[in-house]
Motif scaffolding. Sequence first.
Motif, short mmCIF file in Angstrom:
data_model
loop_
_atom_site.label_atom_id
_atom_site.label_comp_id
_atom_site.label_asym_id
_atom_site.label_seq_id
_atom_site.Cartn_x
_atom_site.Cartn_y
_atom_site.Cartn_z
N THR A 174 0.77 -1.24 0.00
CA THR A 174 0.00 0.00 0.00
C THR A 174 0.81 1.30 0.00
OG1 THR A 174 -1.70 1.23 1.19
CG2 THR A 174 -0.23 -0.06 2.52
N GLY A 175 2.07 1.27 -0.33
CA GLY A 175 2.87 2.50 -0.22
C GLY A 175 2.93 3.33 -1.49
N HIS A 176 2.89 4.65 -1.33
CA HIS A 176 3.10 5.57 -2.44
C HIS A 176 4.17 6.58 -2.03
CE1 HIS A 176 2.44 8.55 -5.62
NE2 HIS A 176 2.29 9.46 -4.68
N ILE A 177 5.16 6.78 -2.88
CA ILE A 177 6.21 7.77 -2.58
C ILE A 177 5.71 9.13 -3.05
CG2 ILE A 177 8.59 8.48 -2.98
CD1 ILE A 177 9.27 5.51 -3.43
N ALA A 178 5.37 10.00 -2.10
CA ALA A 178 4.83 11.32 -2.44
C ALA A 178 5.95 12.30 -2.80
CB ALA A 178 4.01 11.86 -1.28
N ALA A 179 7.15 12.03 -2.26
CA ALA A 179 8.34 12.85 -2.58
C ALA A 179 9.55 12.11 -2.05
CB ALA A 179 8.25 14.22 -1.92
N VAL B 212 10.56 20.19 -0.36
CA VAL B 212 9.69 21.35 -0.11
C VAL B 212 8.25 20.99 -0.51
CG1 VAL B 212 11.57 23.01 -0.42
CG2 VAL B 212 10.16 22.35 -2.39
N GLN B 213 7.35 21.85 -0.11
CA GLN B 213 5.93 21.57 -0.35
C GLN B 213 5.66 21.20 -1.82
OE1 GLN B 213 3.16 21.93 2.13
NE2 GLN B 213 2.27 20.69 0.52
N ASP B 214 6.26 21.95 -2.75
CA ASP B 214 5.98 21.74 -4.18
C ASP B 214 6.44 20.37 -4.68
OD1 ASP B 214 4.75 24.09 -4.43
OD2 ASP B 214 6.39 25.14 -5.47
N GLU B 215 7.35 19.75 -3.97
CA GLU B 215 7.83 18.42 -4.39
C GLU B 215 6.88 17.30 -3.96
OE1 GLU B 215 12.06 19.53 -2.71
OE2 GLU B 215 12.24 17.64 -3.80
N ILE C 121 5.70 22.78 8.29
CA ILE C 121 4.78 21.64 8.38
C ILE C 121 4.10 21.49 7.03
CG2 ILE C 121 2.74 20.69 9.52
CD1 ILE C 121 3.50 22.28 12.02
N PRO C 122 4.31 20.36 6.35
CA PRO C 122 3.69 20.21 5.03
C PRO C 122 2.17 20.31 5.10
CG PRO C 122 5.35 18.53 5.36
CD PRO C 122 5.18 19.23 6.68
N GLU C 123 1.63 20.90 4.08
CA GLU C 123 0.19 21.04 3.94
C GLU C 123 -0.32 19.77 3.27
OE1 GLU C 123 -3.09 22.09 4.62
OE2 GLU C 123 -1.72 23.75 5.10
#
Length: 363
Positions: free
Chosen positions: A117-122, A134-137, A163-165
């Motif tokens: 179930t893993g997804h690499i968001a950044a 950073v947030q944009d990544e 703190i990431p949004e």
Amino acid sequence: MEANRIYNFNPGPAMQPLEVLKEAQAEFLNFHDSGMSIIEISHRAKQYDQVHQQAKVDIKELMGLGDDYEVLFIQGGASTQFAMIPMNFAIGGKIGNYVLSGSFATKAYQEAEILGTGHIAASSKNTNFRHIPVQDEICISEHAAYLHICYNNTIFGTEYHYIPEAGNIPLIADMSSDMLSRPLDFSKFSLIYAGAQKNLGPAGVCVVVARKSFLADSPKALPTMLRYDTFLKKDSLYNTPPAFCIYMVGKTAAWIKAQGGLTAMAARNEKKAKLVYDAIDNSNGFYHGHADKDSRSFMNVTFRLPNEDLETKFAAEALTHGLSGVKGHRSVGGMRTSIYNAMPYEGCEILTDFMEKFRKTNA
Ligand SMILES: *Cc1c(COP(=O)(O)O)cnc(C)c1O
């Protein structure tokens, strides 16, 4: 500093506040006139319950959290949280999202992967984890169960400074190596966890601070001890808790309060970190920091010397100056000085004096 103690820069288990160690020593044989040690008292006894409840109250007070949050004490270290998080939350087709900012962040992701179930968001792997994404990544997937971040990367010496949004996706943070080191808006997180052995006490307990509503219902197919709702409903007393560890965590939280809370802790920690980073930055390139400047950790300072022979020599000579545990992790090389809450400013002064002396004789 006590005559026979040294400045311990180990990443964890790490140096603990001397006052806390002394208090524990003084009451070890006879806890509050019970005639018993804290490790001999029943976990159902009144004396223990007081320790348990006060630790929770103090942690929440330090973090500025209210009744909608609960503090849990779970065994198995932060590493067990890596598994419990996806087991409890990445269910019913929902996907655990992960920011890979270092070794532990990656290990957390790998547990989700085992569960499919893993997804690499950044990821900042391509820069050998020198920076915090950073947030944009950060790219959160569809059907996200949560966004998991590792707030301080113990091995690489990087730390979030924002703190990431995550929108309406629950935010989860591994704060094992910077828990209670500075104030943050902790209410932005649905779950925060920290293995105690860096900033909170002895190894053997992981402190989990989470929104009660987030913990309320674990999937029915999970074994009892792997469900957050067991710990929530039974006040972390379903089975015998690691009473001594919780007692030490409680004493550490009380010590932090006595120092002036997280604001005072942050001021101390920033002052210490500045001293060490200045020694790196003002060394004419002799010392070279691993982390990008805007991602530098206040807790773990990582740096290289011109070559590995000098790094070996540095670690050996540091020890003769009463400075231990300065060798870095093999994945970064070089040195790592961990300067958690309990490291006194004087420890950092002795370290930087040594760094300056070493540079002058070896540059
Ligand atoms: C030390 C550490 C861990 C591992 O903790 P254990 O209690 O040994 O499982 C996980 N995450 C971070 C950030 C750490 O520093």
